[in-house]
Write a protein that holds these residues in place. Sequence first.
Motif, PDB file in Angstrom:
ATOM      1  N   GLY A 119       0.799  -1.213   0.000  1.00  0.00           N
ATOM      2  CA  GLY A 119       0.000   0.000   0.000  1.00  0.00           C
ATOM      3  C   GLY A 119       0.834   1.265   0.000  1.00  0.00           C
ATOM      4  O   GLY A 119       2.053   1.234   0.087  1.00  0.00           O
ATOM      5  N   PRO A 120       0.142   2.406  -0.099  1.00  0.00           N
ATOM      6  CA  PRO A 120       0.826   3.698  -0.095  1.00  0.00           C
ATOM      7  C   PRO A 120       1.531   3.960   1.238  1.00  0.00           C
ATOM      8  O   PRO A 120       1.115   3.461   2.293  1.00  0.00           O
TER       9      PRO A 120
ATOM     10  N   ASN B 263       7.785   2.596   4.980  1.00  0.00           N
ATOM     11  CA  ASN B 263       7.830   1.443   4.065  1.00  0.00           C
ATOM     12  C   ASN B 263       9.034   0.551   4.303  1.00  0.00           C
ATOM     13  O   ASN B 263       8.910  -0.673   4.367  1.00  0.00           O
TER      14      ASN B 263
ATOM     15  N   THR C 157      11.652   1.579  -2.279  1.00  0.00           N
ATOM     16  CA  THR C 157      10.309   2.091  -2.024  1.00  0.00           C
ATOM     17  C   THR C 157       9.862   1.783  -0.627  1.00  0.00           C
ATOM     18  O   THR C 157      10.345   0.940   0.037  1.00  0.00           O
TER      19      THR C 157
END
Length: 58
Positions: free
Chosen positions: A6-7, A19, A58
């Motif tokens: 997810g974001p 993250n 990311t």
Amino acid sequence: MRHSSGPAGVITADFGMDNVALLRKLVAYLEIAAPALPRPDLVDRTSLVARRRLWLGT
């Protein structure tokens, strides 16, 4: 069915970490606890995705 983590905002809100921290914990957990899970193919795929996202930054 495929799911991503997810974001970043959702990860921070849901898990209280960014993250990278979440993905590192996930990889470490899967290395230790993976045999207890019923589907080794899902463990392998999840670990692969987490490692790839870490590699991509990311």
